[in-house]
Design a protein around this motif. Structure first.
Motif, mmCIF file in Angstrom:
data_model
loop_
_atom_site.group_PDB
_atom_site.id
_atom_site.type_symbol
_atom_site.label_atom_id
_atom_site.label_comp_id
_atom_site.label_asym_id
_atom_site.label_seq_id
_atom_site.Cartn_x
_atom_site.Cartn_y
_atom_site.Cartn_z
ATOM 1 N N THR A 49 -13.739 -10.102 -17.813
ATOM 2 C CA THR A 49 -12.994 -11.170 -17.698
ATOM 3 C C THR A 49 -11.367 -10.703 -18.165
ATOM 4 N N MET A 50 -11.292 -9.540 -18.897
ATOM 5 C CA MET A 50 -10.080 -8.981 -19.303
ATOM 6 C C MET A 50 -9.363 -8.039 -18.491
ATOM 7 N N GLY A 51 -9.899 -7.556 -17.350
ATOM 8 C CA GLY A 51 -9.148 -6.829 -16.522
ATOM 9 C C GLY A 51 -8.963 -5.302 -17.214
ATOM 10 N N VAL A 52 -10.016 -4.662 -17.691
ATOM 11 C CA VAL A 52 -9.659 -3.511 -18.465
ATOM 12 C C VAL A 52 -10.560 -2.422 -17.753
ATOM 13 N N GLY A 53 -10.491 -2.398 -16.431
ATOM 14 C CA GLY A 53 -11.274 -1.213 -15.545
ATOM 15 C C GLY A 53 -10.673 -0.072 -15.889
ATOM 16 N N ASP A 54 -9.368 0.093 -16.130
ATOM 17 C CA ASP A 54 -8.612 1.166 -16.219
ATOM 18 C C ASP A 54 -8.462 1.683 -17.530
ATOM 19 N N HIS A 55 -9.265 1.105 -18.529
ATOM 20 C CA HIS A 55 -9.202 1.340 -19.820
ATOM 21 C C HIS A 55 -10.187 2.454 -20.307
ATOM 22 N N ASN A 56 -10.076 3.326 -21.501
ATOM 23 C CA ASN A 56 -11.254 3.983 -22.001
ATOM 24 C C ASN A 56 -11.792 3.344 -22.978
#
Length: 201
Positions: A83-90
């Motif tokens: 829900t937080m849009g962190v797909g590009d995070h590590n």
């Protein structure tokens, strides 16, 4: 948390004697260093009692806490992150495999690691453990890893801290900081030393 093309192992196993500062010292250092230098990194700290998650959001950090006994803690975590849009995070996982009271925390690759690897770009794990291989042997099968050994403290290092009675206790406590701060631990070590002195064998 290097680029995905880098073949560097994605897990470091930090092995050290109980009481030398693996969790309080090195584990917290990893978390603080990550917060300071890697702003697009989700931090997951697994202990015996809780799973604490730190998520960067608008130059701040949001903290979420779950109990390790929750059977669906990994699914709950990933549902939250979706829900937080962190797909590009590590992600950095700091896993304290065993606490001083002798109980193990969640099995390493169950519940949390798999869902995070599917959701995020890169997942790196720091495993904090005693030298007992039964604590971390299962984790070694999860993939390439690097082992690091955290040594006991030298007398000079303890003296630099300034809060330990090194002069009177080093003979019994050696390079284990927790023994200087824990009265019962110190007394137990002193008694063991005295027992060995009178052991005829």
């Amino acid at each position: 948390l290097s680029p995905s093309s880098d073949p560097t192992p994605m897990m470091t196993i930090v092995i050290g004697q109980p009481g030398i500062g693996k969790s309080v010292g090195f584990g917290n250092y990893c978390v603080l260093r990550c917060m300071a230098d890697l702003p697009k990194t989700i931090i997951v700290v697994i202990s015996v009692v809780t799973v604490n998650v730190l998520v960067p959001h608008n130059d701040l950090w949001k903290q979420y806490t779950a109990h390790t006994k929750s059977l669906d803690v990994g699914k709950e975590l990933c549902a939250l992150l979706k829900t937080m849009g962190v797909g590009d995070h590590n992600a950095l996982i700091v896993h304290d495999i065993r606490s001083s009271n002798g109980f193990k925390s969640l099995p390493y690759q169950d519940d949390i690691l798999g869902p995070l690897q599917e959701l995020l770009t890169r997942v790196y794990t720091v495993l904090l453990t005693s030298p007992e291989e039964s604590n971390y042997g299962l984790a070694m099968k999860a993939g390439p890893n690097t082992e690091k050994y955290l040594p006991v403290w030298s007398r000079e290092e303890l003296e630099c801290v300034g809060s330990f009675d090194v002069q009177n206790k080093f003979e019994y406590c050696g390079g284990v900081p927790r023994s200087y701060l824990n009265a019962s631990d110190y007394i137990e070590r002193k008694q063991r030393r005295a027992s060995r002195a009178f052991d005829p064998h």
